[in-house]
Design a protein around this motif. Structure first.
Motif, PDB file in Angstrom:
ATOM      1  N   ALA A   1      49.701  45.812  57.287  1.00 39.29           N
ATOM      2  CA  ALA A   1      49.184  44.541  57.662  1.00 39.29           C
ATOM      3  C   ALA A   1      50.260  43.566  57.095  1.00 39.29           C
ATOM      4  O   ALA A   1      50.613  42.753  57.787  1.00 39.29           O
ATOM      5  CB  ALA A   1      47.837  44.207  57.230  1.00 39.29           C
ATOM      6  N   GLY A   2      50.745  43.481  56.036  1.00 40.10           N
ATOM      7  CA  GLY A   2      51.524  42.673  55.449  1.00 40.10           C
ATOM      8  C   GLY A   2      52.871  42.784  56.209  1.00 40.10           C
ATOM      9  O   GLY A   2      53.675  41.922  56.296  1.00 40.10           O
ATOM     10  N   LYS A   3      53.233  43.917  56.490  1.00 41.48           N
ATOM     11  CA  LYS A   3      54.472  44.122  57.124  1.00 41.48           C
ATOM     12  C   LYS A   3      54.485  43.352  58.419  1.00 41.48           C
ATOM     13  O   LYS A   3      55.279  42.864  59.134  1.00 41.48           O
ATOM     14  CB  LYS A   3      55.076  45.641  57.027  1.00 41.48           C
ATOM     15  CG  LYS A   3      55.469  46.053  55.819  1.00 41.48           C
ATOM     16  CD  LYS A   3      56.025  47.499  56.004  1.00 41.48           C
ATOM     17  CE  LYS A   3      56.542  48.068  54.828  1.00 41.48           C
ATOM     18  NZ  LYS A   3      57.550  47.369  54.250  1.00 41.48           N
ATOM     19  N   LEU A   4      53.410  43.682  59.162  1.00 43.15           N
ATOM     20  CA  LEU A   4      53.234  43.071  60.579  1.00 43.15           C
ATOM     21  C   LEU A   4      53.254  41.725  60.549  1.00 43.15           C
ATOM     22  O   LEU A   4      53.775  40.845  61.211  1.00 43.15           O
ATOM     23  CB  LEU A   4      51.870  43.526  61.139  1.00 43.15           C
ATOM     24  CG  LEU A   4      51.421  43.010  62.436  1.00 43.15           C
ATOM     25  CD1 LEU A   4      52.605  43.357  63.533  1.00 43.15           C
ATOM     26  CD2 LEU A   4      50.010  43.527  62.884  1.00 43.15           C
ATOM     27  N   THR A   5      52.410  40.984  59.599  1.00 49.85           N
ATOM     28  CA  THR A   5      52.464  39.551  59.235  1.00 49.85           C
ATOM     29  C   THR A   5      53.742  39.066  59.040  1.00 49.85           C
ATOM     30  O   THR A   5      54.054  37.888  59.727  1.00 49.85           O
ATOM     31  CB  THR A   5      51.452  39.225  57.942  1.00 49.85           C
ATOM     32  OG1 THR A   5      50.141  39.758  58.348  1.00 49.85           O
ATOM     33  CG2 THR A   5      51.396  37.647  57.847  1.00 49.85           C
ATOM     34  N   ASP A   6      54.615  39.581  58.259  1.00 50.56           N
ATOM     35  CA  ASP A   6      56.157  39.144  58.104  1.00 50.56           C
ATOM     36  C   ASP A   6      56.826  39.423  59.218  1.00 50.56           C
ATOM     37  O   ASP A   6      57.600  38.539  59.818  1.00 50.56           O
ATOM     38  CB  ASP A   6      56.828  40.080  56.864  1.00 50.56           C
ATOM     39  CG  ASP A   6      55.867  39.869  55.631  1.00 50.56           C
ATOM     40  OD1 ASP A   6      55.158  38.882  55.394  1.00 50.56           O
ATOM     41  OD2 ASP A   6      56.297  40.675  54.573  1.00 50.56           O
ATOM     42  N   ALA A   7      56.695  40.334  59.970  1.00 51.42           N
ATOM     43  CA  ALA A   7      57.325  40.635  61.351  1.00 51.42           C
ATOM     44  C   ALA A   7      57.151  39.466  62.367  1.00 51.42           C
ATOM     45  O   ALA A   7      58.026  38.870  62.897  1.00 51.42           O
ATOM     46  CB  ALA A   7      57.104  41.931  62.019  1.00 51.42           C
ATOM     47  N   LEU A   8      55.738  39.456  62.348  1.00 54.33           N
ATOM     48  CA  LEU A   8      55.347  38.410  63.404  1.00 54.33           C
ATOM     49  C   LEU A   8      55.839  36.895  62.873  1.00 54.33           C
ATOM     50  O   LEU A   8      55.929  36.046  63.853  1.00 54.33           O
ATOM     51  CB  LEU A   8      53.891  38.268  63.483  1.00 54.33           C
ATOM     52  CG  LEU A   8      53.421  39.676  64.188  1.00 54.33           C
ATOM     53  CD1 LEU A   8      51.659  39.775  64.054  1.00 54.33           C
ATOM     54  CD2 LEU A   8      53.807  39.806  65.622  1.00 54.33           C
ATOM     55  N   ALA A   9      55.959  36.687  61.752  1.00 57.09           N
ATOM     56  CA  ALA A   9      56.427  35.348  61.262  1.00 57.09           C
ATOM     57  C   ALA A   9      57.978  35.194  61.802  1.00 57.09           C
ATOM     58  O   ALA A   9      58.428  33.903  61.840  1.00 57.09           O
ATOM     59  CB  ALA A   9      56.195  35.267  59.762  1.00 57.09           C
ATOM     60  N   ARG A  10      58.738  36.371  61.618  1.00 59.28           N
ATOM     61  CA  ARG A  10      60.230  36.098  62.035  1.00 59.28           C
ATOM     62  C   ARG A  10      60.161  36.023  63.660  1.00 59.28           C
ATOM     63  O   ARG A  10      61.359  35.842  64.133  1.00 59.28           O
ATOM     64  CB  ARG A  10      60.699  37.200  61.703  1.00 59.28           C
ATOM     65  CG  ARG A  10      60.927  37.357  60.156  1.00 59.28           C
ATOM     66  CD  ARG A  10      61.787  38.333  59.616  1.00 59.28           C
ATOM     67  NE  ARG A  10      61.445  39.932  60.151  1.00 59.28           N
ATOM     68  CZ  ARG A  10      60.679  40.437  59.145  1.00 59.28           C
ATOM     69  NH1 ARG A  10      60.050  39.950  57.925  1.00 59.28           N
ATOM     70  NH2 ARG A  10      60.332  41.642  59.473  1.00 59.28           N
ATOM     71  N   HIS A  11      58.981  36.481  64.318  1.00 60.18           N
ATOM     72  CA  HIS A  11      59.200  36.325  65.690  1.00 60.18           C
ATOM     73  C   HIS A  11      57.914  35.434  66.153  1.00 60.18           C
ATOM     74  O   HIS A  11      56.959  36.188  66.680  1.00 60.18           O
ATOM     75  CB  HIS A  11      59.071  37.762  66.258  1.00 60.18           C
ATOM     76  CG  HIS A  11      60.200  38.684  65.880  1.00 60.18           C
ATOM     77  ND1 HIS A  11      61.508  38.588  66.275  1.00 60.18           N
ATOM     78  CD2 HIS A  11      60.134  39.736  64.922  1.00 60.18           C
ATOM     79  CE1 HIS A  11      62.342  39.432  65.852  1.00 60.18           C
ATOM     80  NE2 HIS A  11      61.561  40.000  64.882  1.00 60.18           N
ATOM     81  N   PRO A  12      58.005  34.428  66.223  1.00 56.95           N
ATOM     82  CA  PRO A  12      56.829  33.471  66.601  1.00 56.95           C
ATOM     83  C   PRO A  12      56.450  33.697  67.865  1.00 56.95           C
ATOM     84  O   PRO A  12      55.107  33.193  68.252  1.00 56.95           O
ATOM     85  CB  PRO A  12      57.397  32.231  66.211  1.00 56.95           C
ATOM     86  CG  PRO A  12      58.755  31.940  66.228  1.00 56.95           C
ATOM     87  CD  PRO A  12      59.218  33.477  65.967  1.00 56.95           C
ATOM     88  N   CYS A  13      57.159  34.140  68.837  1.00 51.33           N
ATOM     89  CA  CYS A  13      56.580  34.149  70.291  1.00 51.33           C
ATOM     90  C   CYS A  13      55.714  35.596  70.436  1.00 51.33           C
ATOM     91  O   CYS A  13      55.159  35.625  71.319  1.00 51.33           O
ATOM     92  CB  CYS A  13      57.702  34.669  71.246  1.00 51.33           C
ATOM     93  SG  CYS A  13      58.901  35.825  70.669  1.00 51.33           S
ATOM     94  N   GLN A  14      55.448  36.347  69.379  1.00 49.70           N
ATOM     95  CA  GLN A  14      54.618  37.404  69.296  1.00 49.70           C
ATOM     96  C   GLN A  14      53.082  37.146  69.210  1.00 49.70           C
ATOM     97  O   GLN A  14      53.273  35.924  68.205  1.00 49.70           O
ATOM     98  CB  GLN A  14      54.945  38.620  68.308  1.00 49.70           C
ATOM     99  CG  GLN A  14      56.356  39.250  68.634  1.00 49.70           C
ATOM    100  CD  GLN A  14      56.303  40.132  70.036  1.00 49.70           C
ATOM    101  OE1 GLN A  14      55.197  40.705  70.066  1.00 49.70           O
ATOM    102  NE2 GLN A  14      57.157  40.073  70.632  1.00 49.70           N
ATOM    103  N   GLU A  15      52.244  37.814  69.710  1.00 55.87           N
ATOM    104  CA  GLU A  15      50.877  37.394  69.257  1.00 55.87           C
ATOM    105  C   GLU A  15      50.438  37.511  67.875  1.00 55.87           C
ATOM    106  O   GLU A  15      50.747  38.784  67.482  1.00 55.87           O
ATOM    107  CB  GLU A  15      49.942  38.072  70.303  1.00 55.87           C
ATOM    108  CG  GLU A  15      48.713  37.699  70.327  1.00 55.87           C
ATOM    109  CD  GLU A  15      47.831  38.467  71.601  1.00 55.87           C
ATOM    110  OE1 GLU A  15      46.680  38.685  71.201  1.00 55.87           O
ATOM    111  OE2 GLU A  15      48.226  38.320  72.391  1.00 55.87           O
ATOM    112  N   GLN A  16      49.695  36.834  67.298  1.00 57.92           N
ATOM    113  CA  GLN A  16      49.295  37.044  65.843  1.00 57.92           C
ATOM    114  C   GLN A  16      47.970  37.882  65.787  1.00 57.92           C
ATOM    115  O   GLN A  16      47.331  38.018  66.747  1.00 57.92           O
ATOM    116  CB  GLN A  16      48.953  35.543  65.236  1.00 57.92           C
ATOM    117  CG  GLN A  16      49.995  34.842  64.904  1.00 57.92           C
ATOM    118  CD  GLN A  16      50.921  35.339  63.940  1.00 57.92           C
ATOM    119  OE1 GLN A  16      50.757  35.902  63.009  1.00 57.92           O
ATOM    120  NE2 GLN A  16      52.173  34.784  63.943  1.00 57.92           N
TER     121      GLN A  16
END
Length: 124
Positions: free
Chosen positions: A108-123
């Motif tokens: 979950a932490g890795k996903l959160t970090d990855a999504l923060a780097r790619h703001p166009c992805q759905e949270q």
């Protein structure tokens, strides 16, 4: 009852029953013609073994329950050795759940970090 009937009534196969017998969990009486002969107590043992395996106990884990029933107890978990198996298996499951929770938190932490780097992805 013969092995085929026991297998049918217990919801298993004759091969499984022969394996249980080879492992010392089931003891067949032999008729004059050499056929295996089982009683209602054997059906109870096989039913207990299968129920315990369904909740994750190994065949070896079922031994105290089988011995408890053979000793004349009303339930396979009426003996202290059976209770210890429950305790040990529950501790194993708890440890597994803790490991899974740690893995989940890491993912979950890795996903959160990855999504923060790619703001166009759905949270999440």
């Amino acid at each position: 009852m013969r092995i085929g009937e026991l297998a049918r009534r217990a919801g298993t196969t004759t091969r499984a029953l022969r394996f249980y017998e080879s492992q010392g969990l089931l003891r067949a009486q032999r008729s004059a013609n050499g056929y295996r002969d089982y009683g209602e107590d054997d059906l109870r043992l096989v039913t207990e073994i299968r129920a315990l395996q369904t909740v994750g106990l190994t065949l070896d884990d079922t031994r105290p329950f089988v011995e408890c029933l053979r000793a004349g107890n009303p339930a396979g978990d009426a003996c202290s050795d059976s209770i210890e198996v429950y305790r040990r298996k529950l501790a194993e499951v708890d440890a597994c759940l803790e490991r899974l929770a740690a893995v989940r938190a890491e993912l979950a932490g890795k996903l959160t970090d990855a999504l923060a780097r790619h703001p166009c992805q759905e949270q999440p």
